[in-house]
Design a protein around this motif. Structure first.
Motif, PDB file in Angstrom:
ATOM      1  N   ALA A  23     -13.078 -65.378  10.596  1.00 49.55           N
ATOM      2  CA  ALA A  23     -13.709 -66.386  11.086  1.00 49.55           C
ATOM      3  C   ALA A  23     -13.015 -67.421  11.332  1.00 49.55           C
ATOM      4  N   TYR A  25     -14.606 -71.317  12.820  1.00 51.50           N
ATOM      5  CA  TYR A  25     -15.020 -71.953  13.211  1.00 51.50           C
ATOM      6  C   TYR A  25     -15.317 -73.446  13.274  1.00 51.50           C
ATOM      7  N   TRP A  31     -12.761 -73.340   7.240  1.00 50.62           N
ATOM      8  CA  TRP A  31     -12.928 -71.830   7.268  1.00 50.62           C
ATOM      9  C   TRP A  31     -11.620 -71.391   6.725  1.00 50.62           C
ATOM     10  N   VAL A  62     -15.110 -67.877  16.574  1.00 52.08           N
ATOM     11  CA  VAL A  62     -16.794 -66.812  16.325  1.00 52.08           C
ATOM     12  C   VAL A  62     -16.418 -67.169  17.904  1.00 52.08           C
ATOM     13  N   ILE A  67     -13.047 -61.894  19.285  1.00 54.92           N
ATOM     14  CA  ILE A  67     -13.601 -61.049  18.019  1.00 54.92           C
ATOM     15  C   ILE A  67     -14.037 -59.496  18.190  1.00 54.92           C
ATOM     16  N   MET A  75     -16.323 -64.637   7.074  1.00 52.09           N
ATOM     17  CA  MET A  75     -16.337 -65.816   7.025  1.00 52.09           C
ATOM     18  C   MET A  75     -16.415 -66.982   5.744  1.00 52.09           C
ATOM     19  N   PHE A  83     -21.755 -73.493  15.099  1.00 50.57           N
ATOM     20  CA  PHE A  83     -21.830 -72.937  16.245  1.00 50.57           C
ATOM     21  C   PHE A  83     -22.237 -73.878  17.445  1.00 50.57           C
ATOM     22  N   ASP A  87     -20.448 -69.612  21.111  1.00 53.32           N
ATOM     23  CA  ASP A  87     -20.547 -69.095  19.688  1.00 53.32           C
ATOM     24  C   ASP A  87     -21.684 -68.207  19.576  1.00 53.32           C
ATOM     25  N   LEU A  91     -21.420 -64.599  19.266  1.00 52.37           N
ATOM     26  CA  LEU A  91     -21.615 -63.456  18.144  1.00 52.37           C
ATOM     27  C   LEU A  91     -23.286 -62.959  17.921  1.00 52.37           C
ATOM     28  N   LEU A 101     -20.305 -59.349  10.843  1.00 48.84           N
ATOM     29  CA  LEU A 101     -19.473 -59.968   9.764  1.00 48.84           C
ATOM     30  C   LEU A 101     -20.119 -60.927   8.046  1.00 48.84           C
TER      31      LEU A 101
END
Length: 212
Positions: A23, A25, A31, A62, A67, A75, A83, A87, A91, A101
């Motif tokens: 992931a 982000y 990340w 994300v 995804i 992650m 986020f 996002d 998610l 996740l």
């Protein structure tokens, strides 16, 4: 369940390669840490638990619709995580549609990620996963629960989950640093016994994500 994820499940059952991703982000956190972790974990699982995971690991944002093409997303990082509203919605939809996740604190992520998880599931609290949960039993047995891989603050390793209808959809591993244990041996110079514990626990996580 999301139609795309239903299709993915059918593909797994037909025996095609399973795809997993890292992931990406916002917020400034790294990340991209532990670049050899997931390829090594995929290779270990293919050799030991009869998976067919593509060892060329994708990167997915994300907030992207892409995804939904990955049943398992990992992650990690050491710092800040933010986020956006998009996002959060993306998610939440991904995780409530059958996605999984795994967030692994690489040290320094905890104070940020907990607030962001709360944005995704404001009505669901992170719950510590007991050592007798199936996550710690198959295919490798960890009777004491989550193993300790790297020492940071002299605290016990903990696994927390967001549960939807009895299924873990988000797994947060803290004070263990599994991803460091999955890296190439020369990166951290961990003993083989430590790396094996990390890889076996990672195999349990993937096994759970794919089968539950």
């Amino acid at each position: 369940m999301n139609k795309i994820l239903v299709l993915i499940i059918l593909v797994w059952n037909l025996g095609y390669a399973q795809e997993i991703a890292v992931a990406k982000y916002s917020g400034g956190g790294d990340w991209y840490a532990n670049p050899t972790s997931l390829p090594n974990l995929a290779k270990f699982c293919n050799q030991n638990i009869n998976t067919k995971i593509n060892t060329k690991i994708a990167t997915v944002e994300v907030g992207s619709s892409e995804i939904f093409t990955y049943p398992f997303v990992h992650m990690t990082g050491h710092g800040n995580v933010v986020f956006s509203p998009n996002d959060v919605i993306n998610l939440r939809n991904y995780l409530t549609s059958g996605g999984f996740l795994h967030i692994d604190d690489n040290y320094g992520m905890d104070e940020f990620i907990r607030k962001e998880i709360k944005k995704i599931f404001p009505d669901n609290s992170l719950t510590e996963i007991p050592s007798n949960h199936i996550l710690f039993q198959e295919p490798f047995n960890f009777p004491g629960g989550l193993p300790k891989i790297h020492e940071h603050d002299n605290q016990k390793p903990q696994a927390f989950g967001i549960f939807i209808e009895g299924r873990i959809v988000l797994l947060y591993t803290y004070q263990t640093d599994l991803g460091d244990g999955w890296e190439d041996a020369e990166v951290h110079n961990d003993p083989i016994q430590v790396r094996e514990k990390a890889l076996k626990m990672g195999a349990n996580i993937l096994n759970y994500a794919f089968k539950n």
